[in-house]
Design an enzyme around this catalytic site. Structure first.
Site, PDB file in Angstrom:
ATOM      1  N   LYS A 266     -42.735  14.641  18.386  1.00 17.51           N
ATOM      2  CA  LYS A 266     -41.385  15.116  18.063  1.00 17.51           C
ATOM      3  C   LYS A 266     -40.531  15.009  19.321  1.00 17.51           C
ATOM      4  O   LYS A 266     -40.869  15.589  20.358  1.00 17.51           O
ATOM      5  CB  LYS A 266     -41.435  16.571  17.574  1.00 17.51           C
ATOM      6  CG  LYS A 266     -40.048  17.208  17.404  1.00 17.51           C
ATOM      7  CD  LYS A 266     -40.105  18.637  16.856  1.00 17.51           C
ATOM      8  CE  LYS A 266     -38.735  19.301  16.870  1.00 17.51           C
ATOM      9  NZ  LYS A 266     -38.739  20.674  16.355  1.00 17.51           N
ATOM     10  N   ASP A 271     -32.087  20.689  20.367  1.00 13.40           N
ATOM     11  CA  ASP A 271     -32.065  21.246  19.015  1.00 13.40           C
ATOM     12  C   ASP A 271     -31.092  22.410  18.947  1.00 13.40           C
ATOM     13  O   ASP A 271     -31.425  23.540  19.285  1.00 13.40           O
ATOM     14  CB  ASP A 271     -33.478  21.702  18.615  1.00 13.40           C
ATOM     15  CG  ASP A 271     -33.525  22.222  17.176  1.00 13.40           C
ATOM     16  OD1 ASP A 271     -32.527  22.050  16.449  1.00 13.40           O
ATOM     17  OD2 ASP A 271     -34.576  22.793  16.799  1.00 13.40           O
ATOM     18  N   LYS A 278     -28.239  27.481  15.617  1.00 13.74           N
ATOM     19  CA  LYS A 278     -29.064  28.554  16.173  1.00 13.74           C
ATOM     20  C   LYS A 278     -28.178  29.576  16.870  1.00 13.74           C
ATOM     21  O   LYS A 278     -27.142  29.212  17.438  1.00 13.74           O
ATOM     22  CB  LYS A 278     -30.027  27.982  17.226  1.00 13.74           C
ATOM     23  CG  LYS A 278     -31.193  27.196  16.679  1.00 13.74           C
ATOM     24  CD  LYS A 278     -32.100  26.742  17.821  1.00 13.74           C
ATOM     25  CE  LYS A 278     -33.221  25.862  17.320  1.00 13.74           C
ATOM     26  NZ  LYS A 278     -34.208  26.574  16.494  1.00 13.74           N
ATOM     27  N   ASP A 289     -37.323  20.546  23.216  1.00 13.69           N
ATOM     28  CA  ASP A 289     -37.777  20.241  21.860  1.00 13.69           C
ATOM     29  C   ASP A 289     -38.274  18.795  21.723  1.00 13.69           C
ATOM     30  O   ASP A 289     -38.594  18.345  20.628  1.00 13.69           O
ATOM     31  CB  ASP A 289     -36.644  20.524  20.858  1.00 13.69           C
ATOM     32  CG  ASP A 289     -37.157  20.983  19.499  1.00 13.69           C
ATOM     33  OD1 ASP A 289     -38.321  21.405  19.415  1.00 13.69           O
ATOM     34  OD2 ASP A 289     -36.386  20.895  18.521  1.00 13.69           O
ATOM     35  N   ASP A 348     -32.012  23.194  10.613  1.00 14.88           N
ATOM     36  CA  ASP A 348     -32.788  23.546  11.804  1.00 14.88           C
ATOM     37  C   ASP A 348     -34.275  23.206  11.639  1.00 14.88           C
ATOM     38  O   ASP A 348     -35.043  23.291  12.581  1.00 14.88           O
ATOM     39  CB  ASP A 348     -32.607  25.036  12.114  1.00 14.88           C
ATOM     40  CG  ASP A 348     -32.985  25.385  13.543  1.00 14.88           C
ATOM     41  OD1 ASP A 348     -33.214  24.444  14.339  1.00 14.88           O
ATOM     42  OD2 ASP A 348     -33.046  26.597  13.856  1.00 14.88           O
ATOM     43  N   GLU A 350     -35.594  20.363  11.527  1.00 17.78           N
ATOM     44  CA  GLU A 350     -35.383  18.928  11.724  1.00 17.78           C
ATOM     45  C   GLU A 350     -36.625  18.192  12.202  1.00 17.78           C
ATOM     46  O   GLU A 350     -36.765  16.992  11.967  1.00 17.78           O
ATOM     47  CB  GLU A 350     -34.235  18.721  12.733  1.00 17.78           C
ATOM     48  CG  GLU A 350     -34.612  18.824  14.217  1.00 17.78           C
ATOM     49  CD  GLU A 350     -35.128  20.190  14.647  1.00 17.78           C
ATOM     50  OE1 GLU A 350     -34.835  21.187  13.959  1.00 17.78           O
ATOM     51  OE2 GLU A 350     -35.843  20.258  15.663  1.00 17.78           O
ATOM     52  N   ARG A 352     -39.788  18.242  11.327  1.00 20.72           N
ATOM     53  CA  ARG A 352     -40.650  17.655  10.290  1.00 20.72           C
ATOM     54  C   ARG A 352     -40.033  16.406   9.686  1.00 20.72           C
ATOM     55  O   ARG A 352     -40.740  15.538   9.182  1.00 20.72           O
ATOM     56  CB  ARG A 352     -40.949  18.724   9.220  1.00 20.72           C
ATOM     57  CG  ARG A 352     -39.717  19.234   8.526  1.00 20.72           C
ATOM     58  CD  ARG A 352     -39.961  20.553   7.817  1.00 20.72           C
ATOM     59  NE  ARG A 352     -40.077  21.678   8.755  1.00 20.72           N
ATOM     60  CZ  ARG A 352     -40.400  22.919   8.407  1.00 20.72           C
ATOM     61  NH1 ARG A 352     -40.680  23.203   7.147  1.00 20.72           N
ATOM     62  NH2 ARG A 352     -40.472  23.865   9.311  1.00 20.72           N
TER      63      ARG A 352
HETATM   64  N1  BES Z   1     -37.555  23.506  17.604  1.00 22.09           N
HETATM   65  C1  BES Z   1     -37.662  24.575  16.666  1.00 22.09           C
HETATM   66  C2  BES Z   1     -38.965  25.375  16.825  1.00 22.09           C
HETATM   67  C3  BES Z   1     -39.105  26.150  18.109  1.00 22.09           C
HETATM   68  C4  BES Z   1     -38.701  27.465  18.169  1.00 22.09           C
HETATM   69  C5  BES Z   1     -39.679  25.580  19.224  1.00 22.09           C
HETATM   70  C6  BES Z   1     -38.848  28.190  19.338  1.00 22.09           C
HETATM   71  C7  BES Z   1     -39.828  26.287  20.401  1.00 22.09           C
HETATM   72  C8  BES Z   1     -39.408  27.599  20.446  1.00 22.09           C
HETATM   73  C9  BES Z   1     -37.627  24.013  15.250  1.00 22.09           C
HETATM   74  O1  BES Z   1     -36.884  22.869  15.071  1.00 22.09           O
HETATM   75  C10 BES Z   1     -37.018  25.055  14.369  1.00 22.09           C
HETATM   76  O2  BES Z   1     -35.886  25.343  14.552  1.00 22.09           O
HETATM   77  N2  BES Z   1     -37.816  25.573  13.451  1.00 22.09           N
HETATM   78  C11 BES Z   1     -37.374  26.558  12.532  1.00 22.09           C
HETATM   79  C12 BES Z   1     -37.857  26.141  11.165  1.00 22.09           C
HETATM   80  C13 BES Z   1     -37.267  26.950  10.056  1.00 22.09           C
HETATM   81  C14 BES Z   1     -35.791  26.668   9.932  1.00 22.09           C
HETATM   82  C15 BES Z   1     -37.992  26.562   8.790  1.00 22.09           C
HETATM   83  C16 BES Z   1     -37.964  27.901  12.937  1.00 22.09           C
HETATM   84  O3  BES Z   1     -39.106  27.934  13.376  1.00 22.09           O
HETATM   85  O4  BES Z   1     -37.252  28.882  12.859  1.00 22.09           O
HETATM   86 ZN    ZN Z   2     -36.698  21.648  16.718  1.00 23.08          ZN
HETATM   87 MN    MN Z   3     -34.844  23.258  14.733  1.00 20.97          MN
END
Ligand code: BES
Ligand code: ZN
Ligand code: MN
Length: 500
Positions: A266, A271, A278, A289, A348, A350, A352
């Site tokens: 990834k 992000d 966010k 990220d 968010d 993204e 996957r």
């Molecule tokens: N990049 C984030 C995940 C992340 C969070 C990495 C904190 C490192 C530290 C990812 O893209 C994300 O935002 N995931 C969301 C998914 C949700 C919207 C289903 C999450 O984990 O809140």
């Molecule tokens: Zn992310």
């Molecule tokens: Mn995200």
């Protein structure tokens, strides 16, 4: 780059800025650990200093003393290995890595160091060498013209009586290559997102390849090629940014390769969350990220440098997730590389989407195994904390194989399930797939989503490194603040396992 070598000359005779020795905690009092090889007078001097300093020998305790009689190096750095006897020679490899790393991390104004920790053969020498080289890492940062460049450690010499043993020499060489690869991954993660975006990431791997002795083949798909190739996941995530997305493939394809392994990373260079923006506090740190893609790129280069007889292909899924008038919307339906349609529910989620396309592309080359690595979910951190990665897979044996590789590399990871019960959360009324499930078990539904893009019959594992890829806290052991390089050790060990 730090050069790592071994020597069987007495450590105290070697010319260096610093001699690193270990201490152990014997009933709350520090004692010199085995393997120091000091003449009696020097050992007595050090013991007296340890007592005067009330040293305990605990892990992470690092003390510096100067002008030890009989020691060529001007400074002696003593690093604690924790509870053990002064006669103990066999230590856990991760204890050695951290001890050596805490010592080299503490250094200022040292370029040549000698490390004389207790070792018992090639693997423990490798651990000491890795720790010392990894702890010496410094991120240079982005500095103005008046800044003084800091001089870091350039040479690590591990003192060992086995210095002439072939396997020990090879272990030292490998440690240098691994540390260098992790440093590259750390640098990529630490680079600010206005400097590291998809195209500049691609440029960085090209530049590293140009400077390397063992070349890999690099291909870059730009946004037009991605659109034409049906990479709807990456295109959708990247379309909100002025910095367009890229898919970079790096291939190490040696003659008579014994197997082929695909690594998918990834690479969200920033992000913001996209339209599902966010909150400010969660956005900090999101330059990291792309840590999965960084680990993948670094591993392919390391495999090449080691000349491993395994075909390794890295897929860097690079995009910047930004809100704008052209950004992807919640409710959009996009068509992925394999034709699967996905209903976007939260921009968010993204990671996957870019990985789904990357896993499809990886599968098209029919590799023997696919591993994806990603800072995928906050749920990973809720479940396992900031230092332990989650491993999910479509086959338990392959999941365990990745877990064993991680353990050997000193990268903490733990097996996580992909419960089929949760799969129905990804059903959509308007597309083949919804792209997220409920909040609970978010790490697992993300894994289940990715599984949809894996070709039947190909062993696949997904490593969620949201926590361990980026250290927001204080440094520890050989781990600095910021990018950690987590994953490089696991992936390299896994690939080596296919070399036979
Ligand atoms: N990049 C984030 C995940 C992340 C969070 C990495 C904190 C490192 C530290 C990812 O893209 C994300 O935002 N995931 C969301 C998914 C949700 C919207 C289903 C999450 O984990 O809140
Ligand atoms: Zn992310
Ligand atoms: Mn995200």
């Amino acid at each position: 780059m730090t050069t790592v070598n071994v020597s069987d000359r007495p450590a105290h005779d070697l010319k260096a800025d610093v001699l690193v020795l270990a201490t152990v905690d014997t009933d709350g009092k520090a004692a010199l650990a085995a393997g120091h090889g000091l003449p009696r007078g020097a050992a007595t001097h050090v013991a007296a200093q340890l007592a005067a300093l009330h040293a305990t020998g605990a892990a992470e305790e690092v003390l510096t003393i100067a002008a030890v009689p009989g020691v060529a190096a001007a400074r002696v750095v003593l690093t604690g290995l924790g509870k053990a006897s002064a006669r103990t020679t066999a230590f856990d490899h991760e204890v050695l890595r951290r001890g050596a790393g805490a010592a080299s991390r503490s250094l200022k104004n040292a370029t040549r160091i000698v490390v004389a920790l207790p070792t018992t053969g090639a693997e423990s020498v490798a651990a000491v060498a890795e720790g010392a080289a990894l702890g010496a890492y410094r991120y240079a940062g982005v500095r103005g013209p008046s800044a003084q460049p800091t001089k870091g450690v350039t040479t690590v010499t591990v003192a060992t009586s086995d210095a002439r043993v072939k396997a020990v020499k090879a272990a030292a060489t490998r440690a240098g290559i691994l540390a260098d690869a992790k440093a590259y991954a750390r640098d990529l993660v630490n680079t600010p997102p206005n400097q590291l975006f998809p195209q500049s990431f691609a440029d960085s791997v090209k530049a590293r390849n140009a400077a390397a002795t063992a070349k890999v083949t690099i291909k870059v798909l730009d946004e037009k090629a991605l659109e034409k190739g049906g990479f709807g996941g990456i295109v959708g995530v990247g379309q909100g940014s002025v910095n367009p997305p890229r898919m970079v493939t790096l291939t190490w394809n040696p003659p008579r390769a014994k197997a082929s392994v695909a690594l998918v990373g990834k690479g969200i260079t920033f992000d913001s969350g996209g339209l599902n923006l966010k909150p400010a506090a969660s956005m900090l740190g999101m330059k990291s990220d792309m840590a999965g893609a960084a680990a993948v790129a670094a591993t392919v280069f390391a495999a090449a440098e080691l000349g491993l007889p395994v075909k390794v292909t890295g897929y860097l899924c690079l995009a910047e997730n930004m809100p704008s008038g052209t950004a992807q919307r919640p409710s959009d339906v996009v068509t992925m590389r394999n034709g699967t349609t996905v209903e976007i529910l939260d921009t968010d989620a993204e990671g996957r989407m870019v990985l789904g396309d990357g896993i499809c592309l990886a599968g098209e080359a029919k590799p023997d195994a696919i591993v994806d690595i990603a800072t995928l979910t906050g749920a990973q951190m809720v479940a396992l904390g900031a230092r332990v990665a989650g491993i999910m897979a479509n086959e338990d044996t392959f999941r365990d194989r990745v877990g064993t590789a991680a353990a050997s590399a000193g990268e903490s990871a733990w097996p996580m399930p992909l419960p089929t019960d949760l799969r129905s959360q990804l059903d959509s009324s308007v597309a083949d797939l919804a792209h997220k499930g409920e909040r609970w078990g978010g790490m697992l539904t993300a894994g289940l989503f990715l599984r949809e893009f894996v070709t039947e019959g190909t062993p696949w594992a997904h490593v969620d490194i949201a926590g361990p890829s980026y250290n927001e806290g204080s440094p520890w052991g050989y781990t600095p603040k910021g990018g950690t390089g987590f994953g490089v050790g696991t992936l390299l060990a896994l690939v080596e396992g296919y070399a036979g």
